[in-house]
Design an enzyme around this catalytic site. Structure first.
Site, mmCIF file in Angstrom:
data_model
loop_
_atom_site.group_PDB
_atom_site.id
_atom_site.type_symbol
_atom_site.label_atom_id
_atom_site.label_comp_id
_atom_site.label_asym_id
_atom_site.label_seq_id
_atom_site.Cartn_x
_atom_site.Cartn_y
_atom_site.Cartn_z
ATOM 1 N N ASP A 102 14.050 -2.173 12.341
ATOM 2 C CA ASP A 102 15.501 -1.981 12.496
ATOM 3 C C ASP A 102 15.848 -0.762 13.339
ATOM 4 O O ASP A 102 17.025 -0.582 13.687
ATOM 5 C CB ASP A 102 16.157 -1.840 11.124
ATOM 6 C CG ASP A 102 16.163 -3.140 10.349
ATOM 7 O OD1 ASP A 102 16.239 -4.211 10.984
ATOM 8 O OD2 ASP A 102 16.076 -3.099 9.109
ATOM 9 N N ARG A 134 18.621 -8.407 19.408
ATOM 10 C CA ARG A 134 18.690 -6.962 19.632
ATOM 11 C C ARG A 134 17.887 -6.527 20.858
ATOM 12 O O ARG A 134 18.280 -5.576 21.549
ATOM 13 C CB ARG A 134 18.194 -6.213 18.394
ATOM 14 C CG ARG A 134 19.207 -6.196 17.272
ATOM 15 C CD ARG A 134 18.735 -5.406 16.084
ATOM 16 N NE ARG A 134 19.781 -5.380 15.067
ATOM 17 C CZ ARG A 134 19.580 -5.077 13.788
ATOM 18 N NH1 ARG A 134 18.356 -4.794 13.370
ATOM 19 N NH2 ARG A 134 20.579 -5.079 12.938
ATOM 20 N N LYS A 172 19.975 0.334 2.052
ATOM 21 C CA LYS A 172 20.513 -1.022 1.915
ATOM 22 C C LYS A 172 19.510 -1.958 1.249
ATOM 23 O O LYS A 172 19.860 -2.738 0.364
ATOM 24 C CB LYS A 172 20.935 -1.549 3.288
ATOM 25 C CG LYS A 172 21.595 -2.906 3.278
ATOM 26 C CD LYS A 172 22.536 -3.075 4.457
ATOM 27 C CE LYS A 172 21.803 -3.128 5.781
ATOM 28 N NZ LYS A 172 21.355 -4.497 6.124
ATOM 29 N N SER A 173 18.243 -1.883 1.675
ATOM 30 C CA SER A 173 17.224 -2.770 1.111
ATOM 31 C C SER A 173 17.063 -2.554 -0.391
ATOM 32 O O SER A 173 16.960 -3.510 -1.171
ATOM 33 C CB SER A 173 15.893 -2.545 1.818
ATOM 34 O OG SER A 173 15.971 -2.891 3.182
ATOM 35 N N GLY A 225 21.302 -10.935 6.213
ATOM 36 C CA GLY A 225 20.116 -11.764 6.105
ATOM 37 C C GLY A 225 19.289 -11.415 4.893
ATOM 38 O O GLY A 225 18.725 -12.301 4.234
ATOM 39 N N ARG A 232 21.095 -17.433 12.371
ATOM 40 C CA ARG A 232 19.758 -16.887 12.140
ATOM 41 C C ARG A 232 18.869 -17.856 11.356
ATOM 42 O O ARG A 232 19.350 -18.613 10.516
ATOM 43 C CB ARG A 232 19.883 -15.536 11.429
ATOM 44 C CG ARG A 232 20.398 -14.471 12.392
ATOM 45 C CD ARG A 232 21.247 -13.431 11.745
ATOM 46 N NE ARG A 232 20.473 -12.555 10.896
ATOM 47 C CZ ARG A 232 21.008 -11.603 10.141
ATOM 48 N NH1 ARG A 232 22.311 -11.438 10.145
ATOM 49 N NH2 ARG A 232 20.252 -10.835 9.410
ATOM 50 N N ARG A 236 18.101 -5.017 -3.872
ATOM 51 C CA ARG A 236 17.111 -5.341 -4.894
ATOM 52 C C ARG A 236 17.507 -4.800 -6.268
ATOM 53 O O ARG A 236 17.241 -5.427 -7.292
ATOM 54 C CB ARG A 236 15.747 -4.811 -4.458
ATOM 55 C CG ARG A 236 15.143 -5.602 -3.289
ATOM 56 C CD ARG A 236 14.074 -4.796 -2.548
ATOM 57 N NE ARG A 236 13.349 -5.595 -1.559
ATOM 58 C CZ ARG A 236 13.789 -5.835 -0.327
ATOM 59 N NH1 ARG A 236 14.971 -5.358 0.058
ATOM 60 N NH2 ARG A 236 13.062 -6.549 0.525
ATOM 61 N N ARG A 273 23.863 -2.191 14.179
ATOM 62 C CA ARG A 273 22.927 -1.225 14.762
ATOM 63 C C ARG A 273 23.094 -1.095 16.272
ATOM 64 O O ARG A 273 22.881 -0.015 16.829
ATOM 65 C CB ARG A 273 21.494 -1.597 14.380
ATOM 66 C CG ARG A 273 21.283 -1.605 12.877
ATOM 67 C CD ARG A 273 19.840 -1.523 12.466
ATOM 68 N NE ARG A 273 19.693 -1.870 11.059
ATOM 69 C CZ ARG A 273 19.953 -1.049 10.042
ATOM 70 N NH1 ARG A 273 20.369 0.183 10.292
ATOM 71 N NH2 ARG A 273 19.803 -1.450 8.792
#
EC number: 2.5.1.19
Length: 463
Positions: A341, A372, A41-42, A114, A142, A46, A416
């Site tokens: 995470d 979390r 995902k990260s 986020g 957040r 990008r 998650r």
């Protein structure tokens, strides 16, 4: 094709959909098979952003087609880039060049992401345009001040809700200033937002992080032609310097599998006796691999095979075998940035291990998609596990067997949390119910089908 891309983007709703989608996970027999981890995902975020700033056409293979990433793709279209998916699943981005973003005509709804929101705020801060950001109920709770503060030092202006929260407006600077910024807390998102804003600033911008965080931005910036220097300092901090105003050139990106997503089938295979699961194409960036380092310390049977590199990122295949007893360990705070995470799923393994697992330095878990730390502690206690929750710590007293289960877990719009307790339900005596599985689509579309294909017993309530 363009129509298919539009259809994918159209799935993104502006706010949370109802009704809830309950999920029940029951005890499974041995998990068997081979799967490919969904795209990181990260890195997917990008790739879309830098492809949208590069000159020429960037081809992205293996992009994660989860809701978070699709929202970033829609945002880049709103900024003027061309984003389309072909029939083979390859995404093509025609960029506008550094400094070439157009002002969006609509509010950018980032859903639950986020990462997408904070990084795009960095992009926008370096352009003389006004952008409006919002998100779902979770994202609107957040904190964003950690990003807006350094971006304001570079010349951007923000209007936010109380507490620096979304919805917010950012007007970027026509003359962004390079800065030297020391992060008060290690955060890859804040570091990345500053580096993205610095692309349009003259001279050099330096971000000093107290301890190294995931370096996907640095790697991908280099992949597209930017100059990025990294200096590891004697005190354990790391200085990252970007030379501003580069010309980014389109490049092919092959997105490795997300280690945060691979964590769920991996831990499930470890906990279900007799399991043997191969997870292909897992990103093995050392700044993202803390969970697997911890599991190996706990005695897990995990083999790393077929090591290779894709677009500057190390990649491996994982072969995971279950049945070997796990033992409790202490996970130091210094490891938190490399696995922030993954603590929810680690806690599920800890609940089944022998002895105490002590997790330290978890303050950042309080401001994720949900609290979390609190959600994990409450959920495990409801399932019969023995836990101690501190402000920044979690201690799980493992009993060398799975907890009884039988609880209904509130996901709190957190993918998650939902997936972690679905994994625990595969080994608990009684089924575990999740009140809402829909958030799973933000990062791991196909999670239920993949796990059931391996032998899990997960059922979604009929719509």
């Amino acid at each position: 094709m363009v129509d298919e891309t539009a259809s994918l983007f159209a799935r993104q709703a502006p706010f949370r959909r109802f009704p809830l989608q309950p999920l029940t996970s029951r005890r499974a027999t041995a998990l068997k098979g081979a799967v490919t981890a969904p795209g990181d995902k990260s890195i997917s975020h990008r790739a879309l952003m830098l492809g949208g700033l590069a000159i020429g056409e960037t081809a992205i293979h293996g992009l994660l087609e989860g809701e978070d990433v699709l929202n970033t793709g829609k945002a880049m279209q709103a900024y003027g880039a061309s984003v389309r998916r072909d029939d083979d699943g390859v995404w093509h981005v025609n960029g506008v060049g550094v400094g070439g973003l157009a002002e969006p005509a609509e509010v950018l709804d980032m859903g639950n992401s986020g990462t997408g929101a904070r990084l795009l705020m960095g992009l926008a801060a370096g352009h003389p345009i006004t952008s409006f950001f919002t998100g779902d109920a979770s994202l609107r709770r957040r904190p964003m001040a950690r990003v807006t503060r350094p971006l304001a030092e570079m010349g951007a202006r923000f209007v936010t809700r109380e507490g620096g929260r979304l919805p917010l407006a950012v007007t970027g600077s026509s003359t962004p200033m390079p800065i030297d910024y020391v992060l008060p807390v290690a955060s890859a998102q804040v570091k990345s937002a500053i580096l993205l804003a610095a692309l349009t600033a003259p001279g050099e911008t330096t971000v000093v992080e107290p301890q190294p965080t995931r370096d996907h931005s640095e790697r991908m910036l280099r992949h597209f032609g930017a100059t990025v220097r990294v200096e590891d300092r004697a005190d354990g901090s790391r200085a990252v310097t970007l030379v501003g105003q580069p010309e980014l050139i389109a490049a092919t990106v092959r997105v490795p599998g997300d280690p945060s997503s691979a964590a769920f089938p991996a831990v499930a295979a470890l906990l279900v006796p007799g399991s043997e699961v191969t997870i292909r194409n897992v990103g093995a960036n050392p700044l993202r691999f803390g969970l697997f380092e911890t599991l190996l310390e706990m005695g897990a049977d995990i083999a790393l095979e077929n090591r290779r590199e894709e677009a500057g990122e190390p990649v491996v295949d994982l072969v995971v075998r279950g049945g070997k007893p796990l033992r409790g360990v202490t996970v130091p705070a210094a490891r938190a940035p490399s696995m922030i995470d993954e603590y929810p799923i680690l806690a599920m393994a800890a609940a089944c291990a022998e002895g105490d697992t002590v997790m330290e330095g978890l303050a950042e878990l309080r401001v994720k998609e949900s609290d979390r730390l609190g959600a994990v502690a409450r959920g495990l206690a409801a399932c019969g596990a023995i836990v101690e929750e501190g402000p920044e710590t979690l201690i799980v007293h493992g009993q060398a067997k799975p907890p009884v289960g039988g609880a209904t877990i509130a996901s709190g719009l957190d993918h998650r949390i939902a997936m972690a307790f679905a994994v625990l339900g595969m080994v608990s005596e009684q089924p575990i119910h999740i009140d809402d599985a829909e958030p799973i689509a933000t990062s791991f579309p196909g999670f239920v089908a993949m796990m059931n294909g391996l032998g899990a017993q997960i059922a979604l309530a009929a719509a």
